[in-house]
Scaffold this active site. Structure first.
Site, mmCIF file in Angstrom:
data_model
loop_
_atom_site.group_PDB
_atom_site.id
_atom_site.type_symbol
_atom_site.label_atom_id
_atom_site.label_comp_id
_atom_site.label_asym_id
_atom_site.label_seq_id
_atom_site.Cartn_x
_atom_site.Cartn_y
_atom_site.Cartn_z
ATOM 1 C CB SER A 57 4.469 -2.213 12.270
ATOM 2 O OG SER A 57 4.091 -0.863 12.521
ATOM 3 C CD GLU B 73 -3.851 -2.552 7.105
ATOM 4 O OE1 GLU B 73 -2.697 -2.741 6.716
ATOM 5 O OE2 GLU B 73 -4.511 -1.553 6.806
ATOM 6 C CG ASN C 88 -1.744 1.199 1.406
ATOM 7 O OD1 ASN C 88 -1.783 2.053 0.521
ATOM 8 N ND2 ASN C 88 -2.432 1.299 2.544
ATOM 9 C CD1 TRP C 89 3.650 0.878 -2.667
ATOM 10 C CD2 TRP C 89 3.713 1.872 -4.677
ATOM 11 N NE1 TRP C 89 4.382 0.074 -3.515
ATOM 12 C CE2 TRP C 89 4.441 0.657 -4.751
ATOM 13 C CE3 TRP C 89 3.619 2.664 -5.823
ATOM 14 C CZ2 TRP C 89 5.063 0.218 -5.934
ATOM 15 C CZ3 TRP C 89 4.245 2.234 -6.993
ATOM 16 C CH2 TRP C 89 4.963 1.024 -7.043
ATOM 17 C CE LYS C 90 -0.446 3.177 4.684
ATOM 18 N NZ LYS C 90 -0.407 3.236 6.128
ATOM 19 C CD GLU D 147 -3.256 5.354 6.752
ATOM 20 O OE1 GLU D 147 -3.131 5.385 5.522
ATOM 21 O OE2 GLU D 147 -2.395 4.861 7.520
ATOM 22 N N GLY E 187 2.070 2.006 10.932
ATOM 23 C CA GLY E 187 3.090 3.054 10.883
ATOM 24 C C GLY E 187 3.747 3.369 12.214
ATOM 25 N N GLY F 241 2.621 -1.261 4.374
ATOM 26 C CA GLY F 241 2.676 0.164 4.059
ATOM 27 C C GLY F 241 4.113 0.616 3.869
ATOM 28 N N GLY F 242 4.694 1.175 4.918
ATOM 29 C CA GLY F 242 6.025 1.779 4.847
ATOM 30 C C GLY F 242 7.074 0.917 4.161
ATOM 31 C CG HIS G 211 -6.119 1.844 4.945
ATOM 32 N ND1 HIS G 211 -5.761 2.771 5.894
ATOM 33 C CD2 HIS G 211 -5.080 0.978 4.845
ATOM 34 C CE1 HIS G 211 -4.549 2.469 6.340
ATOM 35 N NE2 HIS G 211 -4.109 1.390 5.718
HETATM 36 P P1 PGA Z 1 2.506 0.103 7.751
HETATM 37 O O1 PGA Z 1 1.066 0.356 7.051
HETATM 38 O O2 PGA Z 1 3.051 -1.183 7.151
HETATM 39 O O3 PGA Z 1 3.313 1.309 7.370
HETATM 40 O O4 PGA Z 1 2.262 -0.037 9.200
HETATM 41 C C1 PGA Z 1 0.174 -0.701 6.793
HETATM 42 C C2 PGA Z 1 -1.080 -0.179 6.155
HETATM 43 O O5 PGA Z 1 -1.587 0.883 6.563
HETATM 44 O O6 PGA Z 1 -1.626 -0.805 5.220
#
Ligand code: PGA
Length: 251
Positions: free
Chosen positions: A214, A169, A12-14, A101, A175, A235-236, A99
């Site tokens: 994470s 999640e 997930n490149w956000k 977010e 994050g 994500g990250g 998600h």
């Molecule tokens: P993260 O994000 O790996 O940076 O914790 C995961 C996500 O939000 O899909």
């Protein structure tokens, strides 16, 4: 892992990267996956703006492309929105929905997520529906009931037939570098599996349930080995091809 289920490692490149950076990352992921094919399906989810170019770069390879949201309607007067059919037309085959977010930034409710999931399935996309509790809910002992409620409210009838994917999640793990204990991950994933089987019967036994929050190269192997963990939403660490490929290699 669930027996006979091929894991999915999804990035997930956000809201990150320029066109040039997305192209460089796509190229590095594609060539890494081609030279050392992992025992998992691979997916990257760039921003809307980068879906078409990343899909063109991945064409013919083993890495699928998805988006991070879609609108619930097929078309119409919805300024700034993107339909599921537009994503499919641009080369996406998956879409992340609900998600945390988006639930937080855009007030998306379970009903909204369900409508978007229906739209995604209608356009031939595979939905990845995200669920997860906040830190306060976890501390209050409500993690399982919150996730069960999100599942009950967010999944449309056609979810299993479309091969839909769930991503668990925990909001507090995204994050932050914090990860639930292996026992806590296994407990929630086991509960999700029970709910999927209750809702969809036999088909619920092999739907993929990803863990996200994470996930890094150094914890991926242990997480991916847990029962009912059928991959990861990353994500990250998905923004570095080397890390993303190391997580895929751990599957
Ligand atoms: P993260 O994000 O790996 O940076 O914790 C995961 C996500 O939000 O899909």
């Amino acid at each position: 892992m669930t027996p006979n289920v091929r894991p999915l490692i999804a990035g997930n490149w956000k809201m990150h990267g320029s066109l040039a950076e997305a192209a460089a990352l796509s190229g590095a992921v594609a060539s890494g996956a081609a030279s050392a094919p992992p025992a998992a399906d691979l997916l990257v989810c760039p921003t809307f703006l980068h879906v078409a170019s990343v899909a063109a770069a991945m064409k013919g390879g083993a890495v699928a492309v998805g988006a991070q949201d879609c609108h619930a309607n097929a078309k119409g007067a919805h300024t700034g929105d993107i339909s599921a059919a537009m994503l499919a037309d641009a080369g996406a085959t998956f879409v992340i929905l609900g998600h945390s977010e988006r639930r937080a930034d855009h007030g998306e409710t379970d009903a909204v997520v369900k409508a978007k999931t229906e739209a995604a399935i209608g356009a031939g996309l595979t939905p990845i529906v995200c669920v997860g509790e906040t830190e306060a809910e976890r501390r209050g002992g409500q993690a399982e009931s919150v996730v069960a409620g999100q599942l009950a409210g967010s999944l449309p009838e056609g979810f299993a037939a479309a091969g839909g994917v769930i991503a668990y999640e925990p909001v507090w793990a995204i994050g932050t570098g914090l990860v639930p204990s292996e026992a806590d991950i296994a407990a929630i994933h086991g509960m999700i599996r029970e709910k999927l089987v209750a809702a969809f019967g036999e088909a619920g036994k092999t739907l993929r349930v990803l863990y996200g929050g994470s996930v890094k190269p150094n914890n991926a192997k242990a997480i991916l080995a847990l029962p009912n963990v059928d991959g990861a939403l990353v994500g990250g660490a998905s923004l570095k091809a080397e890390d993303f490929l190391a997580i895929a290699a751990a599957a």
